[in-house]
Scaffold this active site. Structure first.
Site, PDB file in Angstrom:
ATOM      1  CD  GLN A   1       3.882  -2.498   5.476  1.00  0.00           C
ATOM      2  OE1 GLN A   1       2.682  -2.748   5.342  1.00  0.00           O
ATOM      3  NE2 GLN A   1       4.723  -2.416   4.468  1.00  0.00           N
TER       4      GLN A   1
ATOM      5  CB  ILE B   1      32.905 -24.388   0.000  1.00  0.00           C
ATOM      6  CG1 ILE B   1      34.386 -24.004  -0.144  1.00  0.00           C
ATOM      7  CG2 ILE B   1      32.138 -23.270   0.685  1.00  0.00           C
ATOM      8  CD1 ILE B   1      34.635 -22.835  -1.096  1.00  0.00           C
ATOM      9  CD  GLU B   2      31.214 -22.264   4.634  1.00  0.00           C
ATOM     10  OE1 GLU B   2      32.131 -22.413   5.457  1.00  0.00           O
ATOM     11  OE2 GLU B   2      31.038 -21.200   3.999  1.00  0.00           O
TER      12      GLU B   2
ATOM     13  CG  ASP C   1      22.883 -28.422  -2.683  1.00  0.00           C
ATOM     14  OD1 ASP C   1      24.013 -27.887  -2.746  1.00  0.00           O
ATOM     15  OD2 ASP C   1      22.643 -29.385  -1.926  1.00  0.00           O
TER      16      ASP C   1
ATOM     17  CD1 TRP D   1      24.474 -25.758   4.364  1.00  0.00           C
ATOM     18  CD2 TRP D   1      24.503 -24.063   2.908  1.00  0.00           C
ATOM     19  NE1 TRP D   1      23.237 -25.153   4.398  1.00  0.00           N
ATOM     20  CE2 TRP D   1      23.232 -24.092   3.513  1.00  0.00           C
ATOM     21  CE3 TRP D   1      24.750 -23.073   1.952  1.00  0.00           C
ATOM     22  CZ2 TRP D   1      22.217 -23.190   3.196  1.00  0.00           C
ATOM     23  CZ3 TRP D   1      23.741 -22.172   1.648  1.00  0.00           C
ATOM     24  CH2 TRP D   1      22.500 -22.237   2.259  1.00  0.00           C
TER      25      TRP D   1
ATOM     26  NE  ARG E   1      36.873 -17.780  -9.399  1.00  0.00           N
ATOM     27  CZ  ARG E   1      36.760 -18.043  -8.108  1.00  0.00           C
ATOM     28  NH1 ARG E   1      35.738 -17.583  -7.423  1.00  0.00           N
ATOM     29  NH2 ARG E   1      37.662 -18.744  -7.475  1.00  0.00           N
TER      30      ARG E   1
ATOM     31  N   GLY F   1      29.447 -22.225  -3.492  1.00  0.00           N
ATOM     32  CA  GLY F   1      30.764 -22.309  -2.879  1.00  0.00           C
ATOM     33  C   GLY F   1      31.691 -23.066  -3.815  1.00  0.00           C
TER      34      GLY F   1
ATOM     35  N   GLY G   1       0.794  -1.223   0.000  1.00  0.00           N
ATOM     36  CA  GLY G   1       0.000   0.000   0.000  1.00  0.00           C
ATOM     37  C   GLY G   1       0.828   1.277   0.000  1.00  0.00           C
TER      38      GLY G   1
ATOM     39  CG  ASP H   1      37.447 -20.313  -4.594  1.00  0.00           C
ATOM     40  OD1 ASP H   1      38.536 -19.934  -5.073  1.00  0.00           O
ATOM     41  OD2 ASP H   1      36.354 -19.800  -4.898  1.00  0.00           O
TER      42      ASP H   1
HETATM   43  C1  LIG Z   1      24.314 -15.239   2.286  1.00  0.00           C
HETATM   44  C2  LIG Z   1      25.506 -16.090   2.615  1.00  0.00           C
HETATM   45  N1  LIG Z   1      25.405 -16.998   3.614  1.00  0.00           N
HETATM   46  C3  LIG Z   1      26.456 -17.799   3.900  1.00  0.00           C
HETATM   47  C4  LIG Z   1      27.638 -17.693   3.220  1.00  0.00           C
HETATM   48  C5  LIG Z   1      28.839 -18.590   3.556  1.00  0.00           C
HETATM   49  N2  LIG Z   1      29.014 -19.613   2.496  1.00  0.00           N
HETATM   50  C6  LIG Z   1      29.897 -19.424   1.493  1.00  0.00           C
HETATM   51  S1  LIG Z   1      29.938 -20.696   0.414  1.00  0.00           S
HETATM   52  C7  LIG Z   1      28.775 -21.540   1.278  1.00  0.00           C
HETATM   53  C8  LIG Z   1      28.287 -22.893   0.811  1.00  0.00           C
HETATM   54  C9  LIG Z   1      27.498 -22.843  -0.474  1.00  0.00           C
HETATM   55  O1  LIG Z   1      26.826 -24.073  -0.697  1.00  0.00           O
HETATM   56  P1  LIG Z   1      26.262 -24.417  -2.121  1.00  0.00           P
HETATM   57  O2  LIG Z   1      25.598 -23.262  -2.720  1.00  0.00           O
HETATM   58  O3  LIG Z   1      25.448 -25.660  -2.027  1.00  0.00           O
HETATM   59  O4  LIG Z   1      27.581 -24.669  -2.980  1.00  0.00           O
HETATM   60  P2  LIG Z   1      28.644 -25.887  -2.806  1.00  0.00           P
HETATM   61  O5  LIG Z   1      29.787 -25.378  -1.977  1.00  0.00           O
HETATM   62  O6  LIG Z   1      27.930 -27.013  -2.145  1.00  0.00           O
HETATM   63  O7  LIG Z   1      29.078 -26.207  -4.202  1.00  0.00           O
HETATM   64  C10 LIG Z   1      28.369 -20.811   2.410  1.00  0.00           C
HETATM   65  C11 LIG Z   1      27.344 -21.258   3.381  1.00  0.00           C
HETATM   66  C12 LIG Z   1      27.706 -16.675   2.224  1.00  0.00           C
HETATM   67  N3  LIG Z   1      28.806 -16.450   1.519  1.00  0.00           N
HETATM   68  N4  LIG Z   1      26.621 -15.926   1.916  1.00  0.00           N
HETATM   69 MG   LIG Z   2      25.949 -27.646  -2.287  1.00  0.00          MG
END
Ligand SMILES: Cc1ncc(C[n+]2csc(CCOP(=O)(O)OP(=O)(O)O)c2C)c(N)n1
Ligand SMILES: [Mg+2]
Length: 573
Positions: A118, A477-478, A445, A475, A403, A396, A33, A546
């Site tokens: 808001q 890379i973590e 994912d 996730w 890249r 990640g 609104g 990376d």
């Molecule tokens: C908004 C945000 N939250 C958390 C992170 C930290 N982070 C960097 S890479 C990553 C994992 C990404 O997972 P995915 O997209 O599944 O890619 P994969 O590494 O599995 O290929 C995270 C949590 C970030 N950079 N940005």
């Molecule tokens: Mg993943």
């Protein structure tokens, strides 16, 4: 006036006409609104409204629109949570230095400070991530403030980036007398051109033509000077690093391009020329511990890209294109001192590495879990894309693999903010801006989840984008960082979700692929039926560069473990 439509002679009608006068054909937003008068008038004025499912996606789309077209991107979000949701996208445009105008509303003036629906202090919230942030409470100031906001967003006299402006809803409904709709405020402002000082040009040319191992690094500010950049590389024989900000300016086959030799050329160069590029973490902050032998020549039309972290022997505050034209003219037919042997050998090693990478795509072994290697997916994708394709990468590990494995002319990713979740909205905006071009989003994912619901926006607005989810159920890379650094595994695994099923539920073409042999056909079908999603089961066992470089671990002094060590040694402990 209470309720009803404000009409063309209202402040909101003038806002819509202002946007049209500035060439805005499309805005990205989510209704409410507080902004409805602008929303309705924008639609009446013929502006296409891309209505999204979360304001954050609208901001990411406005940024991608700006990056792809070079024009202003515009987002229209409502008050309160509309703005808080938008903040991540504003922050990302801020770090990317992308020209984005964010328009919002505030509660009507008679309800200000009374606990209105808001009601939040938006300006205070976005101040640190915008070039301009104001609430306009007086109708006579509306167009002048919009004019100022656009100029700041586009970086007239400074760094481009997001500008934020909002209006109380009652003001939007007020009539605007014709006399206040001044033509001088409506008409677009040409971008001011900063000319280089003659003395700077002389000293810069002397530096370049006197260097033995010159290296050019281009960034955001170099966009638009492809011809002059090529001229510089060809005349000086300098090597060139393409940072993703300036992707496509110099072709892969250019003899100066040595992306695969980044570490070595950063160490060996005796002169580094930054062109519209910050020396941020991706460039080791310009540290002498990493650029062991280099003097710097810095060229930019704004302070941020001119003088961050490392002083230049010469710093030229000027339009990069004009600076290059002047430098080339100054150099005339002078013979450069560039060590052609060094340049040629470095380029040859670059080519070797690129060829090795291309070969590794075909032969990458699946994981012990039986899932395919991410490079297998990227190889199939590369074979499906044509020369003009736009690629967006998000994630990640998968971003790290993409890249190096893909080399599109137009490429976007989470950038220096590392802002996961940009993939889906970036892809949608790119496909809307370039409807005849292939647009592929390759996303992890985890990253896909942030704005997954907005694949619905792709369907509703017919954005022909293909989302490819590299599904490693983590996730990832973590996961690797936890294993190596902490000997732990906590909160980093995801379920092996059926993202293709999700896409189909939202009305898109969706396929799951587990067998690499099926990939080429599945990708073909996806592009033929776009918007579409291909959910590909990949292994989490593949360790990306990376990951190996320690990016996820966040070292103290530098972003990568090797640079961190070099910096520590250089500091002497
Ligand atoms: C908004 C945000 N939250 C958390 C992170 C930290 N982070 C960097 S890479 C990553 C994992 C990404 O997972 P995915 O997209 O599944 O890619 P994969 O590494 O599995 O290929 C995270 C949590 C970030 N950079 N940005
Ligand atoms: Mg993943």
């Amino acid at each position: 006036m209470s309720g009803g439509t404000p009409g063309a002679n209202s402040v909101s009608g003038a806002v819509a006409r202002f946007l049209v006068a500035r060439g805005v054909e499309r805005v990205f937003g989510l209704c409410g609104g507080h902004i409805m008068p602008i929303w309705i008038e924008a639609d009446r004025a013929g502006i296409q409204i891309i209505d999204v499912r979360d304001e954050r996606a609208a901001l990411h789309m406005a940024q991608a629109h700006a990056e792809i077209t070079g024009e202003l991107g515009v987002a229209l979000v409502t008050a309160g949570p509309g703005v808080t949701n938008a903040v991540t996208g504003i922050a990302n445009a801020h770090v990317a230095r992308a020209p984005v105008l964010v328009i919002s509303g505030t509660p009507p003036r008679p309800q200000e400070f009374r606990g209105a629906l808001q009601g939040l202090d938006h300006v205070a919230m976005v101040q640190g991530i915008t070039r301009y942030a104001r609430t306009v409470r007086e109708r006579g100031l509306v167009l002048g403030e919009l004019d100022a906001a656009c100029a700041r967003a586009l970086g007239h006299g400074g760094t481009p980036g997001p500008a934020y402006i909002d209006f109380p809803t009652d003001l939007l409904r007020e009539a605007l007398p014709a006399a206040l709709e001044q033509e001088e405020l409506m008409r677009p402002k040409p971008r001011p051109v900063l000319m280089p000082a003659a003395g700077d040009v002389e000293r810069a040319a002397a530096l370049i033509w006197g260097a033995k191992r010159p290296l050019v690094i281009a960034g955001r500010g170099a966009r638009g000077c492809a011809a002059e950049l090529s001229g510089l590389l060809e005349r000086s024989g300098a090597l060139y690093l393409d940072t993703t900000e300036a992707r496509g300016l110099v072709g892969d086959d250019h003899p100066s391009l040595v992306n695969a030799m980044r570490g070595q050329v950063m160490r060996e160069a005796d002169l580094v020329i930054t062109l519209g590029r910050k020396l941020d973490f991706q460039l080791a902050y310009g540290s002498p511990a990493v650029f062991e032998n280099a003097a710097f020549l810095r060229i930019a039309d704004n302070f941020e890209e001119l003088a961050d972290n490392r002083r230049g022997e010469v710093e030229i505050l000027a339009d990069p294109q004009e600076a290059l034209i002047a430098i080339l003219k100054q150099a005339g037919n002078a013979k450069p001192k560039t060590d052609r042997g060094w340049a040629g050998a470095t380029r040859a090693k670059h080519e070797e590495r690129v060829a090795k990478m291309a070969a590794s795509l075909a032969g990458a072994a699946p994981g012990a879990d039986g899932r395919m290697h991410p490079l297998t997916l990227l190889g199939a994708l590369r074979d499906t894309l044509d020369e003009e394709a736009i690629v967006i990468a998000d994630g990640g590990d998968i971003l790290s693999f993409a890249r190096v494995a893909l080399s599109p002319r137009t490429y976007l990713d989470p950038g220096a903010l590392g802002c996961l979740g940009v993939g889906v909205p970036f892809g949608i905006a790119a496909a809307l801006a370039r409807p005849k071009t292939q647009v592929a989003v390759i996303t992890g994912d985890g990253s896909f989840g942030f704005n997954a619901i907005d694949i619905d926006t792709a369907r509703r607005h017919g954005a022909g984008v293909v989302f490819i989810v590299a599904n490693n159920a983590a996730w990832n890379i973590e996961v690797y960082d936890q294993e190596v650094t902490y000997d732990a595994c906590v909160g980093t695994k995801l379920a092996d979700c059926d993202y293709a099923g999700l896409a189909r539920a939202l009305g898109l073409h969706g396929e799951r692929v587990e067998d690499a042999a099926e990939l080429p056909q599945a990708l073909k079908r996806a592009f033929a039926n776009a918007p579409a999603l291909v959910d590909v089961a990949v292994t989490g066992e593949a360790v990306s560069s990376d990951s190996k470089a320690g990016l996820a671990w966040v070292p103290d002094l530098q972003p990568l473990a090797a640079w961190d060590e070099a910096e520590r040694a250089w500091r002497g402990g």
